[in-house]
Design a protein around this motif. Structure first.
Motif, mmCIF file in Angstrom:
data_model
loop_
_atom_site.group_PDB
_atom_site.id
_atom_site.type_symbol
_atom_site.label_atom_id
_atom_site.label_comp_id
_atom_site.label_asym_id
_atom_site.label_seq_id
_atom_site.Cartn_x
_atom_site.Cartn_y
_atom_site.Cartn_z
ATOM 1 N N CYS A 69 166.893 -64.207 29.415
ATOM 2 C CA CYS A 69 167.365 -65.441 28.799
ATOM 3 C C CYS A 69 168.550 -65.995 29.584
ATOM 4 C CB CYS A 69 167.740 -65.214 27.342
ATOM 5 S SG CYS A 69 169.323 -64.393 27.128
ATOM 6 N N CYS A 109 171.487 -57.448 25.067
ATOM 7 C CA CYS A 109 171.691 -58.867 25.364
ATOM 8 C C CYS A 109 172.453 -59.499 24.222
ATOM 9 C CB CYS A 109 170.366 -59.598 25.540
ATOM 10 S SG CYS A 109 170.617 -61.395 25.636
ATOM 11 N N CYS A 118 169.861 -60.604 31.453
ATOM 12 C CA CYS A 118 168.697 -60.697 30.570
ATOM 13 C C CYS A 118 167.836 -61.871 31.051
ATOM 14 C CB CYS A 118 169.156 -60.939 29.148
ATOM 15 S SG CYS A 118 167.810 -61.239 27.988
ATOM 16 N N ASP A 166 170.456 -62.649 22.694
ATOM 17 C CA ASP A 166 169.276 -62.349 21.881
ATOM 18 C C ASP A 166 169.580 -61.366 20.763
ATOM 19 O OD1 ASP A 166 167.801 -63.909 23.580
ATOM 20 O OD2 ASP A 166 167.177 -62.234 24.845
HETATM 21 ZN ZN LIG Z 1 168.816 -62.350 26.393
#
Ligand SMILES: [Zn+2]
Length: 999
Positions: free
Chosen positions: A458, A183, A456, A186
């Motif tokens: 997120c 990701c 992801c 992140d």
């Molecule tokens: Zn992420």
């Protein structure tokens, strides 16, 4: 009462009682065999919904079943806090993510106060942990809660540190550069648990081949790189493809000048290439350029193609029309598109571009393989009558591509026009050509996601990253793989179909990143910058359930910093001495010994349950890590894999709004109903379909059982003491035919249900206990009522006693409640699983009821077809000699002889059956009768020595009359000289097939 059953209060009553009586707490007991069932512990980042319910309910049914069979069953539960999902969620809460907050409100019904606390990741975990735990209790899961833990508990962290140091000592953890799903937001590797929709990022290794080009000029200074899975087809390249509509960039890549799509430039950076963008250009600017094939130095033109995608490979494609259906298709299209040719000044008169065949194989012997394959797939598609053309073109080409690829890979050989590779198998040439190109600097390796887009949690789109200095579990290690295969081959895999998939995953797994820079969890013991990731700290925790009990009881203090590797070495591996460990860890020797003994008693894991989506990761890691760490005797014994749950035929999803939280469903429909509704619609590997029709149907069935129990209770309470005496006395009486039948049916059902449950054929088992037995009971009641046989208390008790015990694993609350209603004092868990009593199997009774129900159906059928309102029904049973003929035919058929002539000959040869000579039609009909009889009944009939049809039918006369409008029923033997037979029907009677006359 039944209509007003308060399921929820029955549930709370039993939950409380089970807890008070500690029914599900298991400790070592040398007098009983143990059975250790575990199920993948939940991730507490949302409440459980109906879909989660399936895996846990299956494991619970399994645990309850084994417990009733007398095993000392351990069924524990923990909570998996580790990893990034919870962290990602708390960030989304902090950022006020509207979608997430809406989900919390609408589906999970959380208040703003609760949501506000979620900015702290641990608060999310602990909130849903307790929510899930309550749900598990309400579902009736028979869990030993003394062993509960979370994966951020201190002693658990020590356990994980020990696991990692142990693996590292064995050389199974390596540091290096390997590709991982990543990701970019992140800055963390991602695996299944980190992605939206729980998809494991899956990537493929491509070869980038560098074609050199002078651009518009003469010096070959620019590299036009193409990404391919088939470097061996480089000899067949006729041109390159670029998409004229796309934006490309000219960039310095590791010091060379490349032209690639923007997306490719970004991907290359993640693969550790130094990329510096110089300028952008449109694809159309490159059309007409020439490029040099690095393998044979051929100069090929650049052509336009709209199928080229910016985010696939480099955005430039090499065209091998002879062996790539897409290329063949695009080249043909371009050749027939004069407008496009004019627009880009392409002339096929000069270029003479035509497919160059370089691989030969048996399937495509004469023509161009790509063309042949397209034709073949196309013909198939047309015969299937599809009409969506555009979409089908794509699908057809895709199918043709994969057919051709796999055929040539396994069966193809390089042709004479491939220089020194001529004659080599494709699989060999592929690798040699690739290595040559890599060595000469004409190629690079590139990783690309094959199942993109992978998002992801997120929200960012994942990429493949070449991660340097990262810690990996070396699942690529050959010896490790061998041991994993060995373990698997000794394991029971349910259902069997899934075994192959495990073998495949074991072979296919390679190095796996085992640590992250962020998230909850245990620090990597030798490199504290890293945190052990969630699919690596959840592979041998089943062993920790033994230890957790002692942590929870404070025998091991949670803040005991003296717990060292020696403790785990002794308790889990048996190395070292208890005295030494006790001293080192500041524990009592007695306690250390007790923990070791408990581990030795409960380990290995007898059954591991999980969903099918965990086969390619968790379940296979579970095998790998067990064989790495534990002795052979502690390797796991069974894996049970189940499919997912659909909601009214549709996939559950937030957008469809069809996610039902488990606790809400329990409150509305009751736990037992939900348990059965989840389990009944499919065998374990299939997708189950949860539907409200099923829910209603099951509820009625459960109510029916309550009603039957109440009926029994009323009957037995009405009896005064004197009648009670009489009742006992009457039980000594000769059992009625239907009594004997019902008892026999119960034995058969016990045998069937036990066989089904032993293989966890859950749907089948529910069918036997709930549906098939119920049908038997309805028939029995009909029979008993017809004969005014009122005293059925004893029979009902026997029936319910068995049915309820077999229902207990599936519907524990109903089972307990009814069990108590029937004056039992102990929990049904302790009542034991019913055992077949062979002596109660009564084939005469079974045959009688089979005959009667068949006869009744025949009569009803005639009445229906002829539309007569019957005033009298006359039944004629067969003459004795026909029975002998029948048995002779039956014996022949059971030995596999079904030929009429052959059977006839044998019958005539025997004086006892020679009489059939005059009536061959009768023989023909008997053969048909037998062939349409279930095999079970055929075998039964052969072993029946004394079966009197006339007495059997007379016995059921009242029932037949009741069922046919109270019509008068008369029964005669065909041989009875005084029989009433106005229409001469009696002679048609055959064994087990009485003749019928209706007037
Ligand atoms: Zn992420």
């Amino acid at each position: 009462m039944s209509g007003r059953i308060d399921w929820n209060s029955i549930e709370s009553k039993w939950i409380e009682r089970w807890e008070k009586q500690r029914i599900f707490e298991s400790d070592p007991d040398s007098s009983r065999e143990k059975y250790f069932v575990t199920v993948a512990y939940p991730y507490p980042n949302s409440p459980q919904h109906i879909g989660h319910g399936r895996t846990y309910t299956l494991a619970d049914v399994h645990a309850r079943y084994m417990r009733m069979k007398g095993y000392n069953v351990l069924f524990p539960m923990g909570f998996h806090y580790t990893g990034t999902p919870i962290l990602g969620m708390s960030r989304r809460v902090a950022a006020n993510d509207a979608e997430l907050i809406e989900t919390f409100h609408r589906i999970y019904k959380l208040s703003d106060d609760v949501i506000a606390t979620f900015v702290e990741p641990v608060k999310i975990a602990s909130y849903f942990h307790h929510e899930i735990k309550r749900g598990m209790k309400e579902m009736g899961y028979s869990i030993d809660w003394r062993r509960e833990f979370t994966t951020i508990d201190r002693v658990y962290s020590k356990f994980i540190s020990w696991q990692f140091r142990t693996l590292r000592k064995k050389g199974l953890i390596v540091q290096g550069s390997h590709p991982v799903g990543w990701c970019p937001r992140d800055q963390n590797p991602v695996s299944q648990h980190d992605t939206i929709g729980d998809v494991e990022p899956d990537f493929n290794e491509y070869t980038i081949i560098k074609f050199k080009s002078g651009g518009g000029g003469d010096d070959d200074l620019i590299i036009l790189p193409v990404a391919t899975l088939r470097p061996e087809t480089l000899f067949g390249v006729t041109n390159l493809w670029v998409n004229p509509q796309l934006d490309y960039v000219q960039a310095q890549v590791d010091g060379q000048t490349w032209i690639i799509s923007k997306e490719a430039a970004r991907k290359l950076e993640f693969l550790n290439h130094k990329v510096e963008i110089i300028k952008t250009l449109k694809g159309s600017e490159m059309i007409g350029w020439k490029a040099t094939n690095p393998l044979n130095k051929a100069s090929v033109p650049v052509y336009p193609a709209s199928f080229v995608e910016a985010d696939s490979g480099t955005g430039i494609v090499m065209s091998v029309p002879a062996h790539a259906p897409y290329d063949y298709h695009a080249l043909e299209a371009l050749k027939s598109d004069k407008k496009l040719q004019q627009m880009f000044h392409i002339s096929f008169d000069d270029d003479k571009v035509s497919p160059i065949k370089i691989i030969e194989s048996e399937a495509y012997s004469s023509g161009i393989p790509a063309a042949e394959e397209i034709e073949q797939v196309g013909a198939l598609a047309q015969s299937n009558n599809n009409n969506n053309n555009n979409n089908n073109d794509g699908k057809r080409l895709e199918k043709a591509t994969s057919n051709l690829y796999s055929h040539e890979f396994y069966k193809g050989r390089m042709m004479q026009n491939t220089g020194r590779f001529a004659g080599l198998a494709v699989a060999v040439a592929k690798n040699e050509i690739k290595q040559d190109l890599l060595k000469s600097g004409s190629a690079e390796t590139m990783y690309e996601l094959v199942n993109k887009p992978v998002k992801c949690r997120c929200g960012a789109e994942c990429v493949v990253k070449l991660l340097s200095d990262q810690w990996f579990l070396n699942y690529g290690d050959r010896e490790w793989k061998q041991r994993a295969h060995e373990c698997l081959s000794n394991m029971d895999i349910l259902p069997q179909d899934i075994r192959q998939e495990f073998d495949y995953v074991i072979d296919w797994l390679r190095e796996r990143a085992c640590a992250r820079k962020s998230g909850l969890g245990t620090k990597l013991p030798w490199d504290k910058e890293w945190i052990v990731e969630s699919l690596s700290d959840s592979v041998i925790y089943m062993a920790y359930y033994v230890i957790a009990k002692y942590v929870n009881s404070k025998a091991i203090s949670d803040d005991n910093d003296n717990i060292s590797d020696a403790f785990f070495d002794y308790v889990l591996l048996g190395s070292g001495s208890a005295d030494q460990v006790a001293k080192e860890c500041k524990l009592a020797t007695y306690a250390v010994e007790q923990i070791r003994n408990e581990f030795s008693y409960f380990y290995p894991v007898d059954s591991r349950h999980s969903g099918r989506d965990l086969v390619p990761n968790h379940l296979t890691f579970f095998i790998f890590n067990h064989v790495a760490i534990f002795d052979k005797k502690n390797w796991p014994r069974q894996i049970v894999v189940n499919g997912s749950v659909l909601m009214e035929g549709k996939k559950m999803s937030k957008s469809l709004g069809n996610i039902i939280p488990l606790r809400a469903a329990i409150r509305e429909y009751g736990a037992d109903t939900i348990r059965l509704a989840i389990l009944v619609s499919a065998e374990i590997l299939q997708d189950a379909d949860f539907s409200f029709d099923t829910v209603r149907g099951i509820r009625l069935k459960l109510l029916g059982i309550f009603e039957m129990a109440e009926k029994w209770r009323n009957m037995s309470q009405q009896a005064t003491e004197e009648e009670e005496h009489l009742h006992h006395h009457q039980q000594q009486r000769l059992l009625m035919l239907e009594d004997r039948w019902l008892v026999s049916r119960l034995q058969r059902t016990i045998a069937e249900t036990t066989a089904s449950l032993d293989r966890l054929r859950i749907r089948e088992a529910i069918y036997h206990t709930l549906y098939s037995l119920d049908r038997d009971l309805q028939w029995y009641l009909k029979r008993a009522t017809a004969r005014k046989h009122q005293n059925i208390t004893g029979m009902l008790a026997e029936f319910l006693n068995i049915q309820i015990r077999m229902l207990a694993p599936f519907a524990p609350f109903t089972a307990e409640e009814v069990w108590e209603l029937m004056n039992n004092r102990q929990s049904i868990t302790k009542a034991g699983w019913p055992v077949v009593e062979e002596e109660k199997i009564d084939i005469v009774a079974e045959e009688s009821e089979f005959l009667i129900s068949g006869l009744l159906a025949d009569i009803q059928n005639i009445v229906k077809v002829t539309k007569i309102t019957p005033t009298k029904v006359v039944i004629y049973t067969t003459a004795a000699w026909k029975t002998q003929v029948y048995k002779a035919i039956l014996a022949n058929i059971l030995e596999g002889r079904v030929n009429f002539g052959q059977i006839m000959k044998l019958l005539i040869a025997n004086p006892e059956t020679a009489k059939v000579k005059s009536d061959p039609k009768m023989v023909q009909k008997m053969i048909e009768d037998i062939l349409s009889t279930p095999l079970e009944a055929r075998n039964r009939r052969l072993s029946l020595t004394e079966f009197n049809e006339i007495i059997t039918i007379q016995d059921a006369q009242s029932l037949l009359s009741d069922e046919i409008n109270k019509t008068q029923i008369a029964v005669y033997s065909e041989e009875d000289p005084a029989k009433y037979d106005p229409k001469m029907r009696a002679h048609a009677a055959r064994p087990f097939k009485p003749a019928i006359y209706i007037q």
